[in-house]
Scaffold this active site. Structure first.
Site, PDB file in Angstrom:
ATOM      1  N   LYS A  54     113.869  59.395  65.784  1.00 36.64           N
ATOM      2  CA  LYS A  54     115.176  58.923  66.267  1.00 36.64           C
ATOM      3  C   LYS A  54     115.060  58.472  67.725  1.00 36.64           C
ATOM      4  O   LYS A  54     115.553  57.413  68.115  1.00 36.64           O
ATOM      5  CB  LYS A  54     116.224  60.045  66.143  1.00 36.64           C
ATOM      6  CG  LYS A  54     116.636  60.304  64.699  1.00 36.64           C
ATOM      7  CD  LYS A  54     117.416  61.605  64.522  1.00 36.64           C
ATOM      8  CE  LYS A  54     117.606  61.895  63.037  1.00 36.64           C
ATOM      9  NZ  LYS A  54     118.193  63.198  62.739  1.00 36.64           N
ATOM     10  N   GLN A  98     120.520  68.413  65.553  1.00 37.67           N
ATOM     11  CA  GLN A  98     119.630  68.361  64.395  1.00 37.67           C
ATOM     12  C   GLN A  98     119.807  69.609  63.523  1.00 37.67           C
ATOM     13  O   GLN A  98     119.811  70.736  64.012  1.00 37.67           O
ATOM     14  CB  GLN A  98     118.169  68.249  64.882  1.00 37.67           C
ATOM     15  CG  GLN A  98     117.154  68.043  63.776  1.00 37.67           C
ATOM     16  CD  GLN A  98     117.273  66.700  63.056  1.00 37.67           C
ATOM     17  OE1 GLN A  98     117.791  65.726  63.597  1.00 37.67           O
ATOM     18  NE2 GLN A  98     116.804  66.657  61.828  1.00 37.67           N
ATOM     19  N   ASP A 121     126.789  61.282  63.508  1.00 39.13           N
ATOM     20  CA  ASP A 121     126.321  61.735  62.186  1.00 39.13           C
ATOM     21  C   ASP A 121     127.433  61.592  61.135  1.00 39.13           C
ATOM     22  O   ASP A 121     127.162  61.577  59.943  1.00 39.13           O
ATOM     23  CB  ASP A 121     125.965  63.234  62.258  1.00 39.13           C
ATOM     24  CG  ASP A 121     124.472  63.496  62.278  1.00 39.13           C
ATOM     25  OD1 ASP A 121     123.707  62.680  61.734  1.00 39.13           O
ATOM     26  OD2 ASP A 121     124.086  64.545  62.832  1.00 39.13           O
TER      27      ASP A 121
HETATM   28  N1  GUN Z   1     118.583  67.039  59.390  1.00 40.66           N
HETATM   29  C1  GUN Z   1     118.095  66.264  58.381  1.00 40.66           C
HETATM   30  N2  GUN Z   1     118.782  65.104  58.300  1.00 40.66           N
HETATM   31  C2  GUN Z   1     119.735  65.145  59.274  1.00 40.66           C
HETATM   32  C3  GUN Z   1     120.733  64.237  59.696  1.00 40.66           C
HETATM   33  O1  GUN Z   1     120.926  63.149  59.137  1.00 40.66           O
HETATM   34  N3  GUN Z   1     121.497  64.644  60.752  1.00 40.66           N
HETATM   35  C4  GUN Z   1     121.322  65.838  61.361  1.00 40.66           C
HETATM   36  N4  GUN Z   1     122.131  66.141  62.381  1.00 40.66           N
HETATM   37  N5  GUN Z   1     120.396  66.712  60.994  1.00 40.66           N
HETATM   38  C5  GUN Z   1     119.596  66.354  59.956  1.00 40.66           C
END
Ligand code: GUN
Length: 302
Positions: A54, A98, A121
């Site tokens: 990311k 996350q 998100d």
């Molecule tokens: N953990 C795995 N995929 C995601 C996601 O799309 N967003 C977040 N915040 N955590 C994750």
């Protein structure tokens, strides 16, 4: 005939170029870049690799990026305080915590503490509600479902009046994508069925699907005889089924498999996404798109 392979990597590259062009235009006109903070608590290897991907993407696009890594024993209160700090930081437009979080932290409490206008998100209940209402109300569609919808639209698959069957009812994929496909508008207007572990005859439902979206987390669940000839099959499964040594780096890497028996399914389907290289790359792309949107909302130009 073999299906057209919907390559997430190719669609991602096109969308990232679109985002970068817009970022540069906004920077010139308004002197500001999208600001994204990724908060990682602990050292889960899969989470580290997601967060790193990311950050790299955000940096390539010219975003302001803060990676805020915290020790695994960070208290829930301290994490809530950290979220609040970024809620009040005007240079930050998107906040991503996350998941999964360590067991001593209530992840619902943390996600609910994020300012809904910075919730890139799309997990905050306010944004879930906005998604349910649809249309102009939607601010941040959750990233994986948004990526799926982009792939379907950009592949020229007709969604209006299509029978969409979603396998899986998670809050992150199954429920939101089902909701998005039934809304009025481009890339939607579908008739939607959600099936799950308690559904009586999974195969019969899948066979009716013009668009089959599988997010069950069960490797090879969908068999070729469950697929309607010519259907569009979107495989959201990312199952670690083993390990191998990477030819590029010489390091151990996971062998990934989807929820669909790809080799057999591609002989029946009209369109199909591979794993890896299908839905996966789209998720980060849509996070970038949501962060750009958050900046635009803050400037009143969205
Ligand atoms: N953990 C795995 N995929 C995601 C996601 O799309 N967003 C977040 N915040 N955590 C994750």
């Amino acid at each position: 005939m073999s299906a057209k392979i919907i390559k997430g990597t190719e669609i991602r590259n096109v969308i990232l170029e679109e985002i970068e062009a817009e970022v540069n235009e906004i920077k010139e006109k308004h002197g500001v870049s999208p600001g994204l903070v990724t908060i990682l608590v602990g050292e889960d290897p899969a989470s580290i690799s997601y967060v790193t991907a990311k950050i790299k993407t955000a940096q390539k696009l010219g975003f302001k990026e803060i990676q805020d890594t915290q020790p695994v024993d960070l208290s829930e209160d301290a994490l809530l305080e950290l979220v609040d700090k970024y809620n009040n930081d005007d240079s930050i437009h998107g906040i991503l915590v996350q998941l999964p979080l360590p067991k001593h932290v209530d992840d619902k409490k943390v996600l609910n503490a994020i300012d809904p206008d910075k919730d890139v998100d799309g997990f905050h209940p306010v944004n879930v509600g906005r998604l349910m209402i649809g249309g102009d109300e939607v601010k941040f569609p959750p990233c994986t479902p948004a990526g799926i919808q982009e792939m379907i639209v950009r592949s020229g698959v007709e969604t209006s009046g299509a029978e969409v069957v979603v396998v899986g009812r998670s809050n992150i994929v199954g429920k939101p994508i089902a909701n998005m496909m039934l809304q009025k508008g481009e890339g939607a207007n579908s008739t939607v069925t959600i099936v799950h572990t308690r559904t009586k005859d999974l195969a019969a439902h899948c066979k009716r699907a013009d668009i089959l979206i599988v997010a069950a987390g069960v490797p090879g669940l969908v068999k070729p005889e469950w697929i309607k000839p010519g259907a569009c099959v979107i495989d959201v499964g990312v199952n670690r089924v083993g390990e191998k040594i990477s030819e590029k780096t010489g390091k151990k890497i996971a062998i990934l498999s989807g929820d669909v028996d790809f080799d057999a399914a591609k002989e029946v389907a009209g369109f199909i996404t591979p794993v890896p290289g299908g839905v996966g790359p789209m998720t980060i792309t849509m996070l970038m798109k949501n962060t750009l949107k958050a900046l635009k909302f803050s400037l009143g130009i969205a």
